[in-house]
Design a protein around this motif. Structure first.
Motif, mmCIF file in Angstrom:
data_model
loop_
_atom_site.group_PDB
_atom_site.id
_atom_site.type_symbol
_atom_site.label_atom_id
_atom_site.label_comp_id
_atom_site.label_asym_id
_atom_site.label_seq_id
_atom_site.Cartn_x
_atom_site.Cartn_y
_atom_site.Cartn_z
ATOM 1 N N GLU A 95 18.515 19.362 -45.771
ATOM 2 C CA GLU A 95 17.280 18.822 -45.196
ATOM 3 C C GLU A 95 17.177 19.139 -43.715
ATOM 4 N N GLY A 181 19.980 10.414 -43.805
ATOM 5 C CA GLY A 181 18.610 10.738 -43.405
ATOM 6 C C GLY A 181 18.613 11.556 -42.124
ATOM 7 N N HIS A 183 15.617 12.572 -39.296
ATOM 8 C CA HIS A 183 14.218 12.577 -38.878
ATOM 9 C C HIS A 183 14.104 13.271 -37.525
ATOM 10 N N ARG A 276 13.707 5.301 -38.815
ATOM 11 C CA ARG A 276 13.274 5.952 -40.060
ATOM 12 C C ARG A 276 14.460 6.543 -40.821
ATOM 13 N N ALA A 277 15.390 7.147 -40.075
ATOM 14 C CA ALA A 277 16.547 7.767 -40.727
ATOM 15 C C ALA A 277 17.454 6.711 -41.354
ATOM 16 N N ILE A 279 16.475 3.716 -42.480
ATOM 17 C CA ILE A 279 15.799 3.197 -43.676
ATOM 18 C C ILE A 279 15.916 4.190 -44.832
ATOM 19 N N GLN A 280 15.722 5.480 -44.512
ATOM 20 C CA GLN A 280 15.838 6.514 -45.547
ATOM 21 C C GLN A 280 17.259 6.564 -46.112
ATOM 22 N N ALA A 281 18.237 6.478 -45.216
ATOM 23 C CA ALA A 281 19.643 6.569 -45.640
ATOM 24 C C ALA A 281 19.995 5.418 -46.574
ATOM 25 N N GLU A 283 17.893 3.658 -48.365
ATOM 26 C CA GLU A 283 17.156 3.868 -49.616
ATOM 27 C C GLU A 283 17.898 4.827 -50.545
ATOM 28 N N ASN A 284 18.307 5.992 -50.002
ATOM 29 C CA ASN A 284 18.891 6.961 -50.938
ATOM 30 C C ASN A 284 20.356 6.684 -51.263
ATOM 31 N N GLU A 287 20.262 5.212 -54.762
ATOM 32 C CA GLU A 287 19.893 6.068 -55.906
ATOM 33 C C GLU A 287 21.099 6.525 -56.711
#
Lengths: 287, 158
Positions: A95, A181, A183, A276-277, A279-281, A283-284, A287
């Motif tokens: 990414e 993440g 960003h 943002r990074a 929150i993304q981290a 979140e994933n 998964e």
């Protein structure tokens, strides 16, 4: 546009390259050439001797052994993006590489060159800090491996000694319960970041067991936001905590003022990118 | 500084040049080999008008030393058309009005040539991202996107 004159040598091995560095004063290693040649074309650098390391066997390629991924320093950004191994086991690098420069530049520019250049604007240094990468370095006295954390000492200044070559980068393969993440705020595709943040988290349920936050282009070099990490480690992340984290990140920043903005803007944007990074981290990681 | 003999393949033919190590490939192509399709639009490696294809990859020839291309397979815009006429991608740029001044066009064509091999059926977003190393002052890109899409369609039918 026109570089100064220099002598050119295409190195046949790592040992040959190191010997040429020792034999020729102010010699520079030529990797992808997409930072060095631009500087030479503007005469910011007038290296009298270039050692081209593009032909050296063993400096390219991506392999995985247990929990460790080894990436040859001369692996190009395009190769990082195309790598099945990285897509599966270290998608953060894929990414981030997609946000570096443009297709042509990514065909030449290498991960090792990006890291070794020491430009705070480059993306990989903060990613290396977030991944807790290990850097494999060869020099006249043999091999040493050092953590990325501590490698970046200042603008265009790293722990790499004069006659040393960064030969490989080791990053951990993704474990279950970890997330990542990156960003990057930029003015346009292909530009260096106004501010960027790479984050890797290890979750224990809803609680962050460990976190590493790297920041791009908001200090003389890529930095870890350690005070912000300390606030998060061992806690659940909510809005109140994120507000405090943003403050800690703004306090950690020491950006240069340029056409991308002033100190206040860049520091604030670093905090937003990190938020943002994070929150993304998280979140994933689920998964 | 002593000049060095360098051989590489250009559009299928072997070429031999004698260059200083500091000579950039774009200058060798334009000044030594008189292939003046590839252009120069900047000195900071941004614009991509110098893009050529080297060993199966798009490269900005202003940021590569000619000595580095020894033994490489180089394709420039002059090698695109055949005796049968324009390459499908060239024709698509004509048909879709994907050029005006024509200065970025050789780089755009060479990038599109490689991009459509990397991604033969791209959507608009993928085209814009895949062509992001090439600047254009005239077209506003929209007709270039259309040209690449048309070329993709025609290449798949060919």
């Amino acid at each position: 546009m026109i570089p100064s004159c220099f002598e050119y040598h295409k190195a046949t091995s790592i040992a040959d390259a190191i010997a040429k560095l020792q034999d020729n004063e102010d010699a520079k290693l030529l990797a992808g050439g997409h930072s060095l040649l631009p500087m030479m074309k503007l005469r910011f650098s007038e290296a009298p001797y270039l050692v081209d390391i593009n032909g050296i066997e063993g400096l390219k390629g991506i392999s995985i052994d247990g929990d460790t991924i080894t990436i040859g320093a001369m692996t190009t950004e395009s190769e990082l993006i195309r790598s099945d191994t990285l897509q599966q086991y270290c998608p953060l690098l894929v990414e981030a590489a997609k946000l570096v420069a443009d297709p042509q530049v990514r065909n030449k520019g290498t991960i090792g060159g990006d890291v070794a250049h020491g430009d705070p604007g480059n993306d990989h240094p903060a990613v290396m800090l977030a991944l807790d990468a290990q850097l494999v370095i060869h020099g006249p006295d043999g091999e040493r491996t050092i953590p990325a954390n501590g490698f970046f000492l200042g603008t265009y200044w790293t722990a790499l000694d004069e006659y040393e070559i960064l030969v490989a980068i080791k990053v951990p393969a993704l474990k279950s319960g970890t997330g990542h993440g990156y960003h990057k705020l930029k003015r346009k595709t292909g530009d260096y970041a106004v501010a960027g943040s790479a984050v890797v988290v290890e979750m224990n349920g809803d609680v962050v067991r460990d976190i590493r936050i790297g920041l791009t282009n908001v200090a003389p070099m890529a930095i870890r936001a350690e005070a912000a990490e300390d606030l998060i480690r061992g806690n659940r992340v909510d809005d109140v905590l994120l507000k405090a984290v943003e403050k800690a990140i703004v306090a950690a920043c020491d950006p240069a003022v340029d056409l991308r903005g002033d100190e206040e803007y860049k520091s604030h944007m670093a905090a937003i990118m990190a938020r943002r990074a994070i929150i993304q981290a998280i979140e994933n990681a689920k998964e | 500084m002593a000049k060095q003999a360098v051989s590489f393949t250009l559009n299928g033919k072997t070429v031999d040049v004698l260059v200083e190590p500091r000579e950039l490939l774009i200058h060798t192509l334009r000044e030594n080999l008189n292939q003046t399709g590839a252009h120069i639009g900047c000195e900071t490696s941004h614009c991509g008008v110098c893009t050529v294809d080297i060993d199966g990859e798009s490269v900005k020839s202003c940021t590569l030393l000619t000595v580095q291309t020894a033994g490489s397979d180089v394709k420039s815009v002059e090698g695109m058309a055949t005796a049968d006429g324009l390459h499908v991608i060239q024709q698509a740029f004509v048909d879709e009005h994907g050029l005006q001044c024509g200065f970025c066009t050789p780089g755009m064509l060479m990038r599109a040539y490689r991009f459509l091999q990397e991604n033969p059926d791209p959507n608009d977003e993928e085209i814009r991202w895949g062509m992001s190393g090439n600047l254009c002052r005239c077209t506003g890109y929209q007709n270039i996107i259309n040209a690449v899409k048309t070329a993709a369609k025609n290449l798949q039918q060919a």
